[in-house]
Design a protein around this motif. Structure first.
Motif, PDB file in Angstrom:
ATOM      1  N   GLU A   1       0.541  -0.989  -0.109  1.00  0.00           N
ATOM      2  CA  GLU A   1       0.237  -0.053   0.215  1.00  0.00           C
ATOM      3  C   GLU A   1       0.826   0.758   0.041  1.00  0.00           C
ATOM      4  O   GLU A   1       0.200   2.372  -0.893  1.00  0.00           O
ATOM      5  N   VAL A   2       2.425   1.060   0.664  1.00  0.00           N
ATOM      6  CA  VAL A   2       3.247   2.561   0.729  1.00  0.00           C
ATOM      7  C   VAL A   2       3.618   2.841  -0.437  1.00  0.00           C
ATOM      8  O   VAL A   2       3.252   3.745  -0.983  1.00  0.00           O
ATOM      9  N   ALA A   3       3.579   1.609  -0.928  1.00  0.00           N
ATOM     10  CA  ALA A   3       4.456   1.402  -2.549  1.00  0.00           C
ATOM     11  C   ALA A   3       3.575   2.144  -3.339  1.00  0.00           C
ATOM     12  O   ALA A   3       4.189   3.001  -4.484  1.00  0.00           O
ATOM     13  N   ALA A   4       2.463   2.187  -3.594  1.00  0.00           N
ATOM     14  CA  ALA A   4       1.474   1.659  -4.700  1.00  0.00           C
ATOM     15  C   ALA A   4       0.735   3.807  -3.987  1.00  0.00           C
ATOM     16  O   ALA A   4       0.979   4.799  -4.806  1.00  0.00           O
ATOM     17  N   LEU A   5       1.243   3.725  -2.803  1.00  0.00           N
ATOM     18  CA  LEU A   5       0.847   5.865  -2.778  1.00  0.00           C
ATOM     19  C   LEU A   5       1.787   6.138  -3.186  1.00  0.00           C
ATOM     20  O   LEU A   5       2.124   8.250  -3.738  1.00  0.00           O
ATOM     21  N   GLU A   6       3.216   5.768  -2.850  1.00  0.00           N
ATOM     22  CA  GLU A   6       4.648   7.054  -2.896  1.00  0.00           C
ATOM     23  C   GLU A   6       4.670   6.463  -4.691  1.00  0.00           C
ATOM     24  O   GLU A   6       4.926   8.046  -5.818  1.00  0.00           O
ATOM     25  N   SER A   7       3.980   5.579  -4.971  1.00  0.00           N
ATOM     26  CA  SER A   7       3.971   5.472  -7.041  1.00  0.00           C
ATOM     27  C   SER A   7       2.799   7.030  -7.692  1.00  0.00           C
ATOM     28  O   SER A   7       3.327   7.734  -8.208  1.00  0.00           O
TER      29      SER A   7
ATOM     30  N   LEU B   1      -7.624   1.502  -2.572  1.00  0.00           N
ATOM     31  CA  LEU B   1      -7.351   0.176  -1.635  1.00  0.00           C
ATOM     32  C   LEU B   1      -7.686   0.032  -0.178  1.00  0.00           C
ATOM     33  O   LEU B   1      -8.400   0.429   0.463  1.00  0.00           O
ATOM     34  N   ASP B   2      -8.003  -1.933   0.299  1.00  0.00           N
ATOM     35  CA  ASP B   2      -9.552  -1.727   0.878  1.00  0.00           C
ATOM     36  C   ASP B   2      -8.101  -2.328   1.237  1.00  0.00           C
ATOM     37  O   ASP B   2      -6.928  -3.467   1.071  1.00  0.00           O
ATOM     38  N   LEU B   3      -7.624  -2.557   3.424  1.00  0.00           N
ATOM     39  CA  LEU B   3      -6.518  -2.604   3.447  1.00  0.00           C
ATOM     40  C   LEU B   3      -7.493  -4.224   4.207  1.00  0.00           C
ATOM     41  O   LEU B   3      -8.369  -3.917   5.240  1.00  0.00           O
ATOM     42  N   ASP B   4      -6.639  -5.194   4.172  1.00  0.00           N
ATOM     43  CA  ASP B   4      -6.679  -6.494   4.807  1.00  0.00           C
ATOM     44  C   ASP B   4      -6.337  -5.841   6.509  1.00  0.00           C
ATOM     45  O   ASP B   4      -5.203  -6.122   7.005  1.00  0.00           O
TER      46      ASP B   4
ATOM     47  N   SER C   1      -6.099   6.269   8.731  1.00  0.00           N
ATOM     48  CA  SER C   1      -5.627   7.235   9.019  1.00  0.00           C
ATOM     49  C   SER C   1      -4.329   6.810   9.402  1.00  0.00           C
ATOM     50  O   SER C   1      -3.501   7.734   8.968  1.00  0.00           O
ATOM     51  N   ARG C   2      -3.532   5.258  10.085  1.00  0.00           N
ATOM     52  CA  ARG C   2      -2.234   5.795  10.381  1.00  0.00           C
ATOM     53  C   ARG C   2      -1.796   5.850   9.256  1.00  0.00           C
ATOM     54  O   ARG C   2      -0.419   5.993   8.651  1.00  0.00           O
ATOM     55  N   LEU C   3      -2.467   4.309   8.088  1.00  0.00           N
ATOM     56  CA  LEU C   3      -1.331   4.307   6.945  1.00  0.00           C
ATOM     57  C   LEU C   3      -1.141   5.994   6.267  1.00  0.00           C
ATOM     58  O   LEU C   3      -0.180   6.216   5.735  1.00  0.00           O
ATOM     59  N   VAL C   4      -2.221   6.718   5.732  1.00  0.00           N
ATOM     60  CA  VAL C   4      -2.443   7.635   4.892  1.00  0.00           C
ATOM     61  C   VAL C   4      -1.028   8.750   6.147  1.00  0.00           C
ATOM     62  O   VAL C   4      -0.351   9.998   5.868  1.00  0.00           O
ATOM     63  N   SER C   5      -1.375   8.729   6.782  1.00  0.00           N
ATOM     64  CA  SER C   5      -0.345   9.803   7.774  1.00  0.00           C
ATOM     65  C   SER C   5       1.458   9.344   7.602  1.00  0.00           C
ATOM     66  O   SER C   5       2.025  10.655   7.786  1.00  0.00           O
ATOM     67  N   GLU C   6       1.766   8.614   7.559  1.00  0.00           N
ATOM     68  CA  GLU C   6       2.728   7.341   7.473  1.00  0.00           C
ATOM     69  C   GLU C   6       3.289   8.128   5.915  1.00  0.00           C
ATOM     70  O   GLU C   6       4.136   8.617   6.653  1.00  0.00           O
TER      71      GLU C   6
END
Length: 963
Positions: free
Chosen positions: A27-33, A218-221, A57-62
């Motif tokens: 997910e982080v890689a997708a957001l950075e891309s 992105l759906d978080l598992d 929210s934690r994923l987005v904030s990070e």
């Protein structure tokens, strides 16, 4: 917009005490891309969804923290579970950007955008609503600001808890994603995707947006055992092997939910360390966790914790102290105790608020409170806020929320008061969807039947302003059925009709509701409401097809409205009666009414200007009034600028399409058609017919590009299963005589007594006339002539700005030339004069060509005909009017003695059959014409070539290579 200062990241993202960030590598890689694409100028939108506590929210904030370190400007906004402000979560980022945007705005449009957004964001509900700017203009202004900010610095827009966004904010979200598609903007949104928090409106919007390139979901598992092992190892300082057993148990207890993992890891690990076999008795739900922590608090502290939970996810300590029933000391100690239980987090920076560790924890506290305590807490909050906190943020919305929740305790009237005020505030801020929802919510609370109906009417009007006519009609109809107040029922029926005619719905249901409502009030012709209803009845009647009856009712309504000193009723009646029909007989009267209407509505700045301008422009084309068309275009452009609604951009495109096409600017017409198509697919409408299909055909046929469809046409298509006028037009353009003749006959058989009431009747007439002339079908021409005569002196137009065919006298002149009746020359002169008045080079060139064709019909070697043809060619060749040029070429070839002795294309077909020894009956059967028409062709041929019999005609055909 030059360099601007980005705010600090939200304190909750950067302060110590955050749990370790693990997993989510893909997910982080997708957001950075996505960020890399955005920096390159390809805007991106990523929506992160999952169950409560899944770490969205934690994923987005990070990721935002990392991107800020690499130079991104990060703006954060969020939605709240309670009644929020209009356009939340965009309001927080916009307040950051607006000062710099306004300070640097130079051109008038930017200045206007900045001023508009400042008014919208800062309105308190005390000032009157500005109706001169539309919602889409507000949306466009938001996009202007975001794009300007991103030009100087790539921008990340982090929007949290979108599942709680209001309907207007969801509309804005869609526009921002589309409008920033080519800007250096990365939009990150989080949302819950499961009931009870799932938003159907948001889900529908995201489904629509998913078709766009650059939109990702992105759906978080849940965390796996391996990921939980990493988490436990870091938090407990264990090796992965030592953390494994605790991780397996935690996976079973939490289901891999990050929030539950954060709450449960410590007791599980400690129990494992101590060999405590009671670990299986650990709480297995959030409520159990909260219950165990609340148990450490005394009664007074629990009361304060419950108050904080009902107040919101973030709470102001001053409000808690002011509202709490306990002393200041006890309240402060209670907040400290709640912090110690890790249910509430303390302020991270001076001036910050207390906040619950997660919305899940806050909801769990409320769920554990007795229902009556929750009601009493809402009531106390509302009363104290209202009395002692006049400057509290979002005060109106909060009072509406808390009084609504406490209405069972006798606060229903206060709930209605503040819901209405909140609706008015939303309306003033141009958030019409929010206003419609709030008015309807207030109607569900009030016990007063008339007030309920009044609120439903206001809700319907708001939805109508939001262009959601189906929702508006639903509410209007509900009032006509439920209200016991006759006058309210009449108002509702008027509203229903007004929400029906613009999408082009049949008027039967509107007429039924109006008739039923009017039957319950006295027929008082001095009553403004009654007069307004008559105007609506007239238009609804027209939309049932009863035009003659409608015009009588409309004339009476206008007459009565002019006697009243009531501008509103005159405006309403002029609007309805000027848009009832496109019939030629009353076009001048309709235009006079629109001319009377425009000065009345122009000062209002409302969308009524556009409705009048569209009608005025359509009538102006019919009448050949170039100045009127110019004025209509200016009005539509100005309204489109001030409202920026796709609806008005659509009409601007339609007007420009018509002006470009008739002027012979075919490339401009094609571009305008593409713009119309884009806007047609964007604004909401009940109408299913597409105008752009016919508009596109009109451009293609004039530029000679219909030939491309030949491989798709068999000639055996069923006229009953296709749009017959279009089928006939294609057959005619492709030169398919037998299918064209068959389809023309079928269409003539279908013409009923009310055919002229249809807005596409002029187009049907034009296509049938073109086919009849090309086929030289005398019988069809004789039937068409009287129908076309109704349009003498006018231009023909199918629909409003859909298909302009030019002067009816051009078509009448060609028919009369074919039939040998009337005065074709006079017809063509009138057509040329109308084309010139209309600034229509295309119509002018075609009329010149038709004049040449007529002159050659009687004198194949006419020099005057050649002069007319030369003038037509001089206009058509530079403009690329291929259809006109082809018609001129056919006429020239037919007039050349060495080629065909002045025979027309159809006469060449007939003489070829004569050369084969065919009889008139055979010729009629072969060419699908009447035997009488075949005999006329034979006589004309013998006259033109100077032959005395069929044998000489056959010899002529063989000598000239016509066989």
């Amino acid at each position: 917009m030059r360099e601007w200062s980005a705010p600090a990241l939200p304190a909750g993202w950067t302060t110590s005490g955050q749990p370790p960030f693990i997993a989510r590598h893909e997910e982080v890689a997708a957001l950075e891309s996505a960020w890399a694409d955005a920096v390159g100028g390809a805007g991106r939108a990523v929506f992160v969804s999952g169950e409560p506590g899944s770490g969205k929210s934690r994923l987005v904030s990070e990721v935002c923290i990392r991107l800020r370190e690499s130079g991104a400007a990060v703006l954060a906004g969020s939605c709240i579970q309670e009644l929020g402000t209009p356009f939340e979560p965009f309001d927080e980022p916009l307040r950051v950007l607006l000062p710099a945007y306004r300070a640097q705005a130079v051109n008038p449009s930017d200045v206007e955008s900045g001023e508009l957004l400042e008014r919208v964001l800062e309105r308190t509900g005390q000032d009157a609503a500005d109706r001169s700017m539309g919602q889409e203009r507000v949306f466009a202004a938001v996009i202007d600001v975001l794009r300007a900010a991103a030009m100087s610095r790539p921008l990340v827009l982090a929007l949290d808890d979108l599942h709680w966004a209001g309907p207007a904010a969801i509309q804005l979200l869609s526009r921002v994603v589309e409008g920033a598609a080519d800007a250096k903007v990365l939009l990150l949104g989080t949302l819950r995707n499961a009931p009870p928090d799932r938003s159907d409106a948001l889900a529908d919007t995201l489904a629509s947006l998913s078709r766009l390139r650059g939109v990702l979901r992105l759906d978080l598992d849940p965390f796996t055992v391996e990921e939980i092992t990493d988490y436990v190892a870091i938090r407990a300082g264990l090796s992965r092997a030592g953390a494994r057993e605790s991780a397996e148990l935690l996976r079973e207890l939490t289901g891999g939910n990050p929030f539950l993992l954060r709450a449960m890891w410590r007791p599980v690990v400690e129990a494992e360390r101590q060999g405590d076999q009671r670990v299986i008795e650990l709480p297995d739900s959030v409520s159990d966790i909260v219950r165990s922590r609340i148990a450490t608090l005394d009664l007074a502290q629990r009361s304060v914790l419950g108050l904080a939970a009902v107040l919101g996810e973030e709470v102001d300590l001053g409000e808690v102290i002011g509202i709490s029933a306990t002393s200041v000391e006890v309240t402060l100690e209670a907040m400290d105790a709640a912090v110690r239980t890790r249910l509430i987090e303390p302020p991270r920076v001076p001036g910050d608020r207390y906040r619950f560790a997660h919305a899940i924890a806050r909801q769990a506290v409320i769920d554990l409170m007795p229902g009556t305590d929750v009601l009493r807490t809402h009531a106390r909050i509302a009363q104290v806020l209202e009395a002692e906190f006049p400057a509290a943020p979002r005060l109106i919305q909060r009072l509406a929320h808390h009084y609504s929740a406490a209405r069972a305790l006798g606060f229903g009237d206060r709930a209605v008061t503040y819901l209405v005020r909140a609706a008015q505030l939303a309306q003033d801020r141009v958030a019409y969807e929010d206003a419609g929802r709030l008015f309807e919510r207030a109607s569900e609370i009030t016990p007063d039947a008339d007030e309920r109906a009044e609120l439903l009417l206001r809700s319907a009007a708001s939805w109508h302003m939001a262009a959601d006519t189906p929702q508006a009609r639903r509410l209007y109809e509900r009032v006509t059925v439920e209200s016991g107040n006759p006058r309210l029922r009449v108002r509702a029926a008027i509203g229903y009709e007004d929400a029906s005619w613009r999408p082009g719905l049949p008027g039967h249901r509107a007429l039924e509701l109006l008739s039923r409502a009017l039957a319950s009030v006295p027929p008082d012709e001095t009553d403004s409401l009654y007069i307004e209803a008559l105007g609506s009845v007239a238009r609804a009647t027209a939309f049932t097809g009863a035009i003659d009856e409608a015009e009588l009712i409309g004339d009476r309504a206008v007459e009565l409205a002019r006697t009243r000193d009531d501008p509103h009723v005159l405006i309403a009646v002029l609007r309805s009666t000027s848009s009832m029909t496109l019939r030629p007989s009353s076009v001048a009267k309709r235009q006079d009414r629109v001319r009377e209407l425009l000065p009345l509505v122009r000062p209002t700045g409302t969308e009524w200007i556009g409705a009048a301008a569209v009608q005025f422009g359509g009538n102006a084309y019919l009448l050949g009034d170039r100045a009127g068309m110019d004025q209509a275009e200016r009005d539509c452009v100005e309204l489109g600028r001030r409202w920026s609604r796709h609806h008005w951009d659509y009409w601007v495109g339609c007007v420009r399409f018509l002006r470009a096409l008739i002027a012979g600017r075919l490339d401009d017409a094609a571009t305008a058609c593409q713009n119309v198509q884009r806007h047609e697919s964007s604004f909401r409408s009940d109408a299913t017919a597409s105008a752009t299909a016919l508009q596109s055909y009109m451009v293609r046929r004039e530029s000679g590009r219909v030939e491309r469809v030949r491989p798709l046409i068999s000639g055996t298509e069923s006229a009953a299963e296709h749009w017959a006028p279009g089928l006939l037009a294609i057959y005619t353009e492709l030169g398919l005589s037998e299918p064209a003749s068959r389809t023309l006959d079928w269409m003539l058989e279908q013409v009923g007594p009310d055919a002229g009431n249809s807005s596409d009747w002029p187009g049907r007439l034009a296509f049938m006339t073109e086919a009849a002339i090309w086929l030289e079908d005398v019988r069809a021409a004789e039937r068409l002539h009287p129908w076309l005569s109704d349009y003498t002196g006018l231009n023909l137009m199918s629909g409003l700005f859909v298909a302009p065919f030019g002067p009816a006298d051009l078509y009448l002149g060609r028919l009369e030339s074919l039939l040998g009746i009337g005065s074709p020359g006079v017809r063509f002169e009138r057509a040329l004069e109308l084309a010139e008045r209309s600034d229509a080079a295309l119509h002018f060139a075609r009329t010149l060509g038709a004049t040449a064709e007529h002159l050659r019909r009687t004198d194949p070697s006419s020099e005057e005909a050649s002069a007319f043809a030369a003038r037509a060619r001089a206009i058509a060749e530079p403009a690329g009017m291929v259809k006109v040029l082809r018609e001129l070429d056919v006429g020239t070839a037919a007039s050349a003695p060495e080629a065909a002795g002045g025979l027309t294309a159809r006469e060449c077909e007939v003489i070829a059959l004569i050369a084969q020894g065919r009889s008139n009956r055979d010729i009629a059967a072969q060419l699908v014409i009447s035997e009488h028409t075949a005999a006329n062709h034979v006589r004309n041929i013998l006259t033109k070539i100077g032959a005395v019999n069929r044998t000489q005609a056959a010899m002529f055909a063989r000598e000239r290579g016509l066989t």
